[in-house]
Design an enzyme around this catalytic site. Structure first.
Site, PDB file in Angstrom:
ATOM      1  N   CYS A  97     -32.364  67.408  28.733  1.00 17.32           N
ATOM      2  CA  CYS A  97     -32.904  66.722  27.554  1.00 17.32           C
ATOM      3  C   CYS A  97     -32.651  67.632  26.360  1.00 17.32           C
ATOM      4  O   CYS A  97     -31.768  68.485  26.404  1.00 17.32           O
ATOM      5  CB  CYS A  97     -34.370  66.361  27.723  1.00 17.32           C
ATOM      6  SG  CYS A  97     -35.512  67.757  27.823  1.00 17.32           S
ATOM      7  N   ALA A  98     -33.388  67.463  25.285  1.00 20.86           N
ATOM      8  CA  ALA A  98     -33.081  68.218  24.073  1.00 20.86           C
ATOM      9  C   ALA A  98     -33.304  69.718  24.243  1.00 20.86           C
ATOM     10  O   ALA A  98     -32.444  70.532  23.903  1.00 20.86           O
ATOM     11  CB  ALA A  98     -33.898  67.691  22.902  1.00 20.86           C
TER      12      ALA A  98
END
Length: 364
Positions: A97-98
């Site tokens: 994810c980020a």
């Protein structure tokens, strides 16, 4: 479930083309992603925006609750099915994810509950991105030899055939000129830089690399620009110039821009629409340099292009394109390149025909 979080782990992921299941929203993925990543988001763009607004207004607990409410029931099941299929198809892959935070951990825990243990990237895309940037800075410090030459000199092919060559135009999905677009859309700047870093890492890992062989590019390749660290090193690099006969250059350009592009457009769109797309591609390329040609000369060459397209459509012959291609090379592209080369004449260390330059590069 072992997470990978060291610098060497991140580099190993890029070198191995490890499949990455990127659970960020599509808008984040489009702005920048790793080369081997597929986007299977936990939340779509609207859901992510709603959760972000909730976080700002009501805090993290409320935002988390909203996220679970939005991704529930059938929506959650559909996404679970997609993640499960991707995990089974890519057993050596990894979640991302980020920043390696809640989104990848949530997906990981849901998969674990479904009987699938799948690692995640600690630090997420941000950590991989920083690794890509740092790798490019480091690898760009190795010596560089640039392959120069006028349009149609076969520079890209020569670079492609070198074990230490990196095809910048291929990575950018653009050939660098007004006629340089391909049928593949260009990547975002960040994705292009990530792809370049991965390619440099893989090339360096395959051998005891002493120097890079690159094409003599300007800063911009279509809409992508070269990383400043690499561009700066290229301005200091030695240049080997391909000087092939004009007729050989014309043969290459005919094959690349007329025969191959026509084939690619018709293969992608069918005969009728493909022909229209091909015509538009050539006209767009000529139109892009209208101001530099001057209106009168542009109109003359555009008329010759139309006549050449009519001949090609009716007979299949591309010979008519020489009527506008030859003056375009003689009056625009060749003088422009020679002017640019004169400004860095002290960097030129070798000149020769294609095979001679290839042999010279091989001996470096």
């Amino acid at each position: 479930m072992q997470e990978r979080h060291t610098e060497q782990d991140y580099r190993a992921l890029l070198i191995a083309d490890t499949p990455i299941i990127d659970v960020r929203a599509p808008i984040e993925f489009e702005q920048g992603a790793m080369p081997a990543a597929i986007n299977l988001p936990l939340m779509n763009n609207d859901e992510r925006a709603a959760v972000g607004t909730c976080y700002k207004q009501q805090g993290s607990d409320a935002a988390l609750a909203l996220g679970h409410k939005l991704v529930a029931g059938e929506i959650r099941q559909q996404r679970m099915d997609a993640w499960r299929a991707a995990c089974l198809q890519n057993p050596q892959g990894i979640l991302c994810c980020a920043r390696g935070g809640q989104r990848s951990h949530i997906v990981q825990s849901w998969l674990h509950a479904a009987g699938i243990d799948y690692p995640l990237v600690e630090g997420g895309y941000k950590a991989l991105r920083q690794t890509a940037i740092q790798a490019t800075i480091e690898l760009a410090q190795k010596p560089i030899v640039l392959i120069g030459g006028c349009t149609g000199s076969g520079k890209t092919l020569l670079v492609q055939q070198q074990p230490n060559g990196v095809d910048l135009e291929g990575l950018a999905r653009h050939r660098g000129s007004a006629f340089g677009r391909t049928l593949q859309p260009q990547l975002s700047q960040a994705s292009f830089e990530n792809l370049l870093a991965a390619e440099m890492l893989k090339t360096d890992a395959r051998q005891n690399l002493r120097l890079w062989v690159l094409e003599d590019e300007s800063r911009m390749i279509g809409s992508n620009h070269l990383p400043e660290c690499l561009r700066e090193r290229m301005t200091q690099a030695a240049i080997a110039v391909v000087e092939d006969p004009f007729e050989i250059r014309l043969e290459r350009l005919n094959e690349e821009y007329f025969l191959r592009m026509h084939h690619d457009f018709t293969h992608a769109y069918g005969d009728e629409q493909g022909w229209q797309e091909y015509c538009e591609y050539l006209h767009h390329g000529l139109s892009a340099i209208k101001r530099r040609l001057g209106l009168q000369r542009y109109n003359e060459l555009a008329a010759r292009l139309d006549a050449a397209l009519t001949t090609q459509l009716t007979t299949g012959s591309t010979d008519g394109h020489l009527a506008w291609l030859v003056p375009l090379l003689e009056e625009y592209y060749d003088p422009m390149y020679r002017y640019q080369l004169e400004k860095k004449a002290e960097k030129v260390v070798f000149r020769g025909e294609w095979a001679e330059v290839a042999e010279w590069v091989k001996a470096r």
